[in-house]
Scaffold this active site. Structure first.
Site, mmCIF file in Angstrom:
data_model
loop_
_atom_site.group_PDB
_atom_site.id
_atom_site.type_symbol
_atom_site.label_atom_id
_atom_site.label_comp_id
_atom_site.label_asym_id
_atom_site.label_seq_id
_atom_site.Cartn_x
_atom_site.Cartn_y
_atom_site.Cartn_z
ATOM 1 N N PRO A 1 -0.051 -46.065 0.852
ATOM 2 C CA PRO A 1 1.223 -45.494 0.393
ATOM 3 C C PRO A 1 1.088 -43.995 0.167
ATOM 4 O O PRO A 1 0.117 -43.549 -0.455
ATOM 5 C CB PRO A 1 1.465 -46.219 -0.939
ATOM 6 C CG PRO A 1 0.119 -46.695 -1.375
ATOM 7 C CD PRO A 1 -0.709 -46.903 -0.152
ATOM 8 N N GLY B 1 -5.589 -41.387 -0.912
ATOM 9 C CA GLY B 1 -6.030 -40.479 0.153
ATOM 10 C C GLY B 1 -5.279 -40.658 1.452
ATOM 11 O O GLY B 1 -5.827 -40.430 2.528
ATOM 12 N N SER B 2 -3.992 -41.020 1.353
ATOM 13 C CA SER B 2 -3.190 -41.264 2.562
ATOM 14 C C SER B 2 -3.120 -40.007 3.439
ATOM 15 O O SER B 2 -3.338 -40.072 4.665
ATOM 16 C CB SER B 2 -1.782 -41.698 2.146
ATOM 17 O OG SER B 2 -0.929 -41.663 3.245
ATOM 18 N N SER B 3 -2.849 -38.874 2.826
ATOM 19 C CA SER B 3 -2.680 -37.638 3.593
ATOM 20 C C SER B 3 -3.994 -37.246 4.283
ATOM 21 O O SER B 3 -4.007 -36.891 5.465
ATOM 22 C CB SER B 3 -2.204 -36.544 2.624
ATOM 23 O OG SER B 3 -2.393 -35.294 3.163
ATOM 24 N N ALA B 4 -5.106 -37.347 3.570
ATOM 25 C CA ALA B 4 -6.403 -36.978 4.165
ATOM 26 C C ALA B 4 -6.776 -37.941 5.286
ATOM 27 O O ALA B 4 -7.320 -37.532 6.319
ATOM 28 C CB ALA B 4 -7.482 -36.967 3.086
ATOM 29 N N ASP C 1 -11.159 -35.967 -0.749
ATOM 30 C CA ASP C 1 -10.326 -36.899 0.027
ATOM 31 C C ASP C 1 -10.678 -36.850 1.516
ATOM 32 O O ASP C 1 -10.843 -37.892 2.160
ATOM 33 C CB ASP C 1 -8.839 -36.532 -0.114
ATOM 34 C CG ASP C 1 -8.257 -36.994 -1.425
ATOM 35 O OD1 ASP C 1 -9.030 -37.264 -2.352
ATOM 36 O OD2 ASP C 1 -7.025 -37.076 -1.513
#
Ligand code: PMV
Length: 325
Positions: free
Chosen positions: A90, A96-99, A158
């Site tokens: 999510p 760490g979704s963005s990384a 991340d």
């Protein structure tokens, strides 16, 4: 058609978030959920397909498009590319979704750059190429360029977790060193259901620390001691000690005002359901919590489903209206 794949794992920070921004050590572990990307050559401007939307790298009109342009700018020039990306983490969930997206995208583009334009490589060949040592530094730099668009002062933990997975100790100065758990760590991840901005939470802590430098120094020293002891506990297979250290870390994080009522509720429910310790993971202010479970009895360590403690924690969260895995 020439195409290349990239993938990367999400992460949990076991202990040490926020303090890691100020040079203290933190412990993190990759999780099975993560992100995947597929890059192909195209004509016109490079584009990113994410969440059913197509974002152009030029002109980059929003943060994700700017981050994509920054990522491409940090990689060897491959010409216009079209990248389809997806994540099962999510956004704003502290996992760490963005990384993970950044590393998966950078890996797919780096692999495409190494693929001869005319040859029809298979997807698995492309993914394997993306993991060569020669690409690793470029991928990390590109993912860091992506992260800086969203978060002015990322520690790098991340992107490191997304790129390497596994369990590791991290500092800004020295990067990652492996921590070898004597036994598997069994964790449940619970969601507050509230998306949180890492940038805002890091800025909140920075403002607090500007006003209260003594509090900053004391909090960072305390978290440093907890992290070092936790690394020992993990290597010694002492889950009870690790759980207590996580609880103490949660108290210090709450003292830095990054906890919320929902985070405290999830931690309490988990402890009452048998977790050895629980804390927020990531930036706080919403996002996720982790709960450490007692290891399943020897001889029954195969399947996650066989861990009754996990079922009890997840049921307690569900009954209170929270989701988890
Ligand atoms: O919320 P996440 O998953 O982006 O984790 C952030 C961790 C922090 O220590 C709060 C920030 C950082 O850059 O290390």
């Amino acid at each position: 058609m020439t195409e290349a794949l990239g993938e990367a794992s999400g992460k949990v920070i076991l202990l040490g978030e926020h303090a890691v921004v100020y040079g203290a050590p933190a412990l993190a572990a990759g999780i099975e959920r993560g992100a995947r990307a597929r890059a192909t050559r195209c004509s016109g401007a490079s584009a990113l397909l994410l969440g059913g939307r197509e974002l152009r790298a030029a002109p980059a009109e929003e943060d994700v498009a700017r981050a994509f342009a920054a990522l491409l700018g940090a990689l060897p020039d491959v010409g216009p590319v079209r990248v389809e990306a997806e994540s099962d983490l999510p956004p704003g969930g502290g996992l760490g979704s963005s990384a993970a997206l950044a590393v998966a995208i950078a890996r797919s583009v780096a692999a495409l750059a190494r693929a001869p334009a005319a040859s029809a490589r298979t997807a698995s060949e492309g993914a394997a190429a993306a993991h060569t040592a020669a690409d690793a530094a470029a991928v990390t730099d590109a993912a860091a360029a992506w992260e800086r668009v969203f978060h002015g002062n990322p520690s790098g933990i991340d992107t490191t977790a997304a790129a390497r997975g596994g369990c590791f100790r991290f500092t800004r100065a020295h990067g990652a060193t492996s921590v070898a758990p004597r036994d598997d760590l069994w964790l449940c991840v619970g969601s507050t259901g509230v998306s949180s901005s890492t940038r805002s939470m890091v800025e909140l802590v920075a403002r607090l620390f500007e006003r209260k430098p003594t509090l900053a120094a004391t909090s960072i020293a305390g978290i440093t001691a907890l992290v070092e002891n936790a690394a020992f506990a993990i290597e010694a297979g002492d889950a009870v000690a690790l759980g207590r250290l996580m609880d103490l870390n949660q108290m210090l994080l709450a003292g830095m005002f990054v906890s919320t009522e929902a985070i405290e509720a999830l931690c309490k429910l988990a402890r009452e359901a048998g977790a050895l310790g629980a804390k927020l993971t990531g930036a706080g202010g919403g996002g996720s919590v982790i709960a450490l479970l007692p290891p399943p009895p020897p001889g029954n360590r195969g399947a996650a489903a066989s861990n009754g403690a996990a079922d009890r924690v997840l049921a307690a969260w569900r009954d209170a209206g929270y989701s988890g895995f």
